[in-house]
Design a protein around this motif. Sequence first.
Motif, PDB file in Angstrom:
ATOM      1  N   GLU A 104     -34.509  -9.391 -36.263  1.00  0.00           N
ATOM      2  CA  GLU A 104     -33.823  -9.037 -37.401  1.00  0.00           C
ATOM      3  C   GLU A 104     -33.025  -9.974 -38.097  1.00  0.00           C
ATOM      4  OE1 GLU A 104     -30.725  -5.244 -37.947  1.00  0.00           O
ATOM      5  OE2 GLU A 104     -31.716  -5.489 -36.283  1.00  0.00           O
ATOM      6  N   TYR A 105     -32.030 -10.920 -37.295  1.00  0.00           N
ATOM      7  CA  TYR A 105     -31.370 -11.930 -37.736  1.00  0.00           C
ATOM      8  C   TYR A 105     -32.180 -12.918 -38.425  1.00  0.00           C
ATOM      9  CZ  TYR A 105     -28.534  -9.474 -33.882  1.00  0.00           C
ATOM     10  OH  TYR A 105     -28.000  -8.546 -33.172  1.00  0.00           O
ATOM     11  N   VAL A 106     -33.174 -13.127 -37.948  1.00  0.00           N
ATOM     12  CA  VAL A 106     -33.947 -14.156 -38.713  1.00  0.00           C
ATOM     13  C   VAL A 106     -34.330 -13.923 -40.036  1.00  0.00           C
ATOM     14  CG1 VAL A 106     -36.198 -15.723 -38.725  1.00  0.00           C
ATOM     15  CG2 VAL A 106     -34.756 -15.406 -36.730  1.00  0.00           C
ATOM     16  N   GLY A 107     -34.721 -12.509 -40.052  1.00  0.00           N
ATOM     17  CA  GLY A 107     -35.037 -11.850 -41.596  1.00  0.00           C
ATOM     18  C   GLY A 107     -33.807 -11.895 -42.297  1.00  0.00           C
ATOM     19  N   GLU A 108     -32.615 -11.616 -41.674  1.00  0.00           N
ATOM     20  CA  GLU A 108     -31.386 -11.751 -42.616  1.00  0.00           C
ATOM     21  C   GLU A 108     -31.159 -13.512 -43.099  1.00  0.00           C
ATOM     22  OE1 GLU A 108     -28.270 -10.334 -40.308  1.00  0.00           O
ATOM     23  OE2 GLU A 108     -29.001  -8.169 -40.056  1.00  0.00           O
ATOM     24  N   GLY A 109     -31.413 -14.173 -42.416  1.00  0.00           N
ATOM     25  CA  GLY A 109     -31.293 -15.597 -42.832  1.00  0.00           C
ATOM     26  C   GLY A 109     -32.317 -15.780 -43.862  1.00  0.00           C
ATOM     27  N   ILE A 110     -33.343 -15.490 -43.789  1.00  0.00           N
ATOM     28  CA  ILE A 110     -34.693 -15.530 -44.842  1.00  0.00           C
ATOM     29  C   ILE A 110     -34.085 -14.930 -45.913  1.00  0.00           C
ATOM     30  CG2 ILE A 110     -36.723 -15.024 -45.419  1.00  0.00           C
ATOM     31  CD1 ILE A 110     -37.638 -15.188 -42.459  1.00  0.00           C
ATOM     32  N   GLU A 111     -33.487 -13.776 -45.912  1.00  0.00           N
ATOM     33  CA  GLU A 111     -33.005 -12.975 -47.244  1.00  0.00           C
ATOM     34  C   GLU A 111     -31.848 -13.678 -47.848  1.00  0.00           C
ATOM     35  OE1 GLU A 111     -31.933  -8.390 -48.672  1.00  0.00           O
ATOM     36  OE2 GLU A 111     -32.028  -8.899 -46.446  1.00  0.00           O
ATOM     37  N   ASP A 112     -31.082 -14.374 -47.097  1.00  0.00           N
ATOM     38  CA  ASP A 112     -29.767 -14.917 -47.726  1.00  0.00           C
ATOM     39  C   ASP A 112     -30.270 -16.231 -48.261  1.00  0.00           C
ATOM     40  OD1 ASP A 112     -28.328 -12.798 -46.882  1.00  0.00           O
ATOM     41  OD2 ASP A 112     -27.512 -13.492 -45.059  1.00  0.00           O
ATOM     42  N   SER A 113     -31.411 -16.791 -47.818  1.00  0.00           N
ATOM     43  CA  SER A 113     -31.717 -18.093 -48.321  1.00  0.00           C
ATOM     44  C   SER A 113     -32.115 -18.384 -49.724  1.00  0.00           C
ATOM     45  CB  SER A 113     -32.661 -18.800 -47.242  1.00  0.00           C
ATOM     46  OG  SER A 113     -33.976 -18.365 -47.997  1.00  0.00           O
ATOM     47  N   SER A 114     -32.200 -19.457 -50.387  1.00  0.00           N
ATOM     48  CA  SER A 114     -32.712 -19.349 -51.736  1.00  0.00           C
ATOM     49  C   SER A 114     -34.108 -19.762 -51.871  1.00  0.00           C
ATOM     50  CB  SER A 114     -31.949 -20.833 -52.398  1.00  0.00           C
ATOM     51  OG  SER A 114     -32.005 -21.824 -51.675  1.00  0.00           O
ATOM     52  N   VAL A 115     -34.810 -19.686 -50.611  1.00  0.00           N
ATOM     53  CA  VAL A 115     -36.140 -20.177 -50.683  1.00  0.00           C
ATOM     54  C   VAL A 115     -36.854 -18.868 -50.809  1.00  0.00           C
ATOM     55  CG1 VAL A 115     -37.938 -21.446 -49.385  1.00  0.00           C
ATOM     56  CG2 VAL A 115     -35.713 -22.245 -49.346  1.00  0.00           C
ATOM     57  N   ASP A 116     -38.335 -18.864 -51.678  1.00  0.00           N
ATOM     58  CA  ASP A 116     -38.794 -17.879 -51.683  1.00  0.00           C
ATOM     59  C   ASP A 116     -39.851 -17.768 -50.571  1.00  0.00           C
ATOM     60  OD1 ASP A 116     -38.108 -17.206 -54.280  1.00  0.00           O
ATOM     61  OD2 ASP A 116     -39.641 -18.225 -55.240  1.00  0.00           O
ATOM     62  N   ARG A 117     -40.360 -16.444 -50.096  1.00  0.00           N
ATOM     63  CA  ARG A 117     -41.148 -16.338 -48.817  1.00  0.00           C
ATOM     64  C   ARG A 117     -42.289 -17.243 -48.841  1.00  0.00           C
ATOM     65  NH1 ARG A 117     -43.543 -16.961 -45.427  1.00  0.00           N
ATOM     66  NH2 ARG A 117     -44.426 -15.409 -43.881  1.00  0.00           N
ATOM     67  N   GLU A 118     -43.003 -17.315 -50.012  1.00  0.00           N
ATOM     68  CA  GLU A 118     -44.228 -18.071 -49.852  1.00  0.00           C
ATOM     69  C   GLU A 118     -44.139 -19.654 -49.756  1.00  0.00           C
ATOM     70  OE1 GLU A 118     -43.261 -16.954 -54.243  1.00  0.00           O
ATOM     71  OE2 GLU A 118     -43.294 -16.360 -52.475  1.00  0.00           O
ATOM     72  N   ASP A 119     -42.896 -20.271 -49.847  1.00  0.00           N
ATOM     73  CA  ASP A 119     -42.602 -21.499 -49.687  1.00  0.00           C
ATOM     74  C   ASP A 119     -42.193 -21.973 -48.028  1.00  0.00           C
ATOM     75  OD1 ASP A 119     -43.421 -21.858 -52.414  1.00  0.00           O
ATOM     76  OD2 ASP A 119     -41.309 -21.571 -53.072  1.00  0.00           O
ATOM     77  N   PHE A 120     -42.233 -21.164 -47.421  1.00  0.00           N
ATOM     78  CA  PHE A 120     -42.100 -21.564 -45.997  1.00  0.00           C
ATOM     79  C   PHE A 120     -42.964 -21.018 -45.119  1.00  0.00           C
ATOM     80  CE2 PHE A 120     -39.217 -18.117 -46.290  1.00  0.00           C
ATOM     81  CZ  PHE A 120     -39.304 -17.479 -45.266  1.00  0.00           C
ATOM     82  N   PHE A 121     -43.065 -21.681 -43.656  1.00  0.00           N
ATOM     83  CA  PHE A 121     -44.065 -21.049 -42.823  1.00  0.00           C
ATOM     84  C   PHE A 121     -43.325 -20.372 -41.854  1.00  0.00           C
ATOM     85  CE2 PHE A 121     -46.753 -21.466 -39.079  1.00  0.00           C
ATOM     86  CZ  PHE A 121     -48.091 -21.428 -39.433  1.00  0.00           C
ATOM     87  N   LEU A 122     -43.692 -19.055 -41.312  1.00  0.00           N
ATOM     88  CA  LEU A 122     -42.945 -18.054 -40.784  1.00  0.00           C
ATOM     89  C   LEU A 122     -43.614 -17.534 -39.382  1.00  0.00           C
ATOM     90  CD1 LEU A 122     -40.608 -16.458 -39.978  1.00  0.00           C
ATOM     91  CD2 LEU A 122     -41.348 -14.686 -41.444  1.00  0.00           C
ATOM     92  N   ALA A 123     -43.310 -17.977 -38.429  1.00  0.00           N
ATOM     93  CA  ALA A 123     -44.199 -17.422 -37.162  1.00  0.00           C
ATOM     94  C   ALA A 123     -43.378 -16.610 -35.979  1.00  0.00           C
ATOM     95  CB  ALA A 123     -44.407 -18.676 -36.192  1.00  0.00           C
ATOM     96  N   THR A 124     -44.037 -15.902 -35.343  1.00  0.00           N
ATOM     97  CA  THR A 124     -43.308 -14.876 -34.332  1.00  0.00           C
ATOM     98  C   THR A 124     -44.624 -14.838 -33.233  1.00  0.00           C
ATOM     99  OG1 THR A 124     -42.074 -13.120 -33.799  1.00  0.00           O
ATOM    100  CG2 THR A 124     -43.908 -12.591 -35.141  1.00  0.00           C
ATOM    101  N   LYS A 125     -44.095 -14.067 -32.019  1.00  0.00           N
ATOM    102  CA  LYS A 125     -44.860 -14.124 -30.931  1.00  0.00           C
ATOM    103  C   LYS A 125     -44.920 -12.648 -30.098  1.00  0.00           C
ATOM    104  CE  LYS A 125     -43.427 -18.686 -30.025  1.00  0.00           C
ATOM    105  NZ  LYS A 125     -41.961 -18.451 -30.871  1.00  0.00           N
ATOM    106  N   VAL A 126     -46.076 -12.204 -29.802  1.00  0.00           N
ATOM    107  CA  VAL A 126     -45.920 -10.838 -29.222  1.00  0.00           C
ATOM    108  C   VAL A 126     -45.694 -11.131 -27.654  1.00  0.00           C
ATOM    109  CG1 VAL A 126     -47.338  -8.951 -28.744  1.00  0.00           C
ATOM    110  CG2 VAL A 126     -47.721  -9.984 -30.934  1.00  0.00           C
TER     111      VAL A 126
END
Length: 269
Positions: A50-72
């Motif tokens: 959730e905090y990573v998501g907040e950081g993404i939202e607050d950044s100036s970078v569009d979602r398609e312009d970076f690589f995002l990974a998580t783990k199950v």
Amino acid sequence: MSYDGSDGIPKLGLGTWQNTDGEDCAHSVTYALDLGYEHIDTAQAYDNEEYVGEGIEDSSVDREDFFLATKVWIDNLEHDDVLESTETSLDKLGTDYVDLLYVHWPAREYDAEETLTAFDQLYDEGKIEHVGVSNFEPEHLDEAQAVLDAPVFANQVEMHPLLRQDELHDYAIENDIQLVAYSPLARGEVFDVPELSDIANKHGVSEAQVSLAWLVQRENVVAIPKATGDDHIEDNFAALDLELDDEDVAKIDGIDRTSRKVDPYFAPW
């Protein structure tokens, strides 16, 4: 330069393990993305999606312009649990998809057929761009490749100058799999390795940059150092500008020490 999905995994990413303070985690993600990082790594077990998501939202970078990974996590590896927990992860991250979804460990509820058919379903639905595994040994990779329809894109493992992972590295090259190095600074031990200090002094950089440069200059290897402070985020990022010469690489390859930092009771080795 913006991330291009056809390029594979960006060579240096921001790891977020143990970064569970909401404000600090969000800030580190925002700062890293705005600085130029193109790869963010998290996990269900890190309790910070959730905090990573907040950081993404607050950044100036569009979602398609970076690589995002998580783990199950290993408690969520039954077929339906993979699907449900991944939906929760996507909601927390504030995204419709992740570029890479890993099986965190081949442990507890992991069953290759049950688990990986769910990963294939998520891949077919476009909710994950790539299938990854983490802490897999060659025999687990063989099994995963036999079960999956989607290719095994990456294997995330502990890797640094004190844990070279030569067997897995050879396997990765032979099978066109990316090795993603976690704990690439050996939890700070790289600062106490004389060979790395000598190279750092030679180039006027930190031992962290030397360790990271050694990793990212290897074929099929990506590094994801954890960092929270702005200065550490900047220092790690500068490793992309460090060119180690053949003498440097030979000195690092010749280090006669082994130190594994992550070794839980359920580890497969």
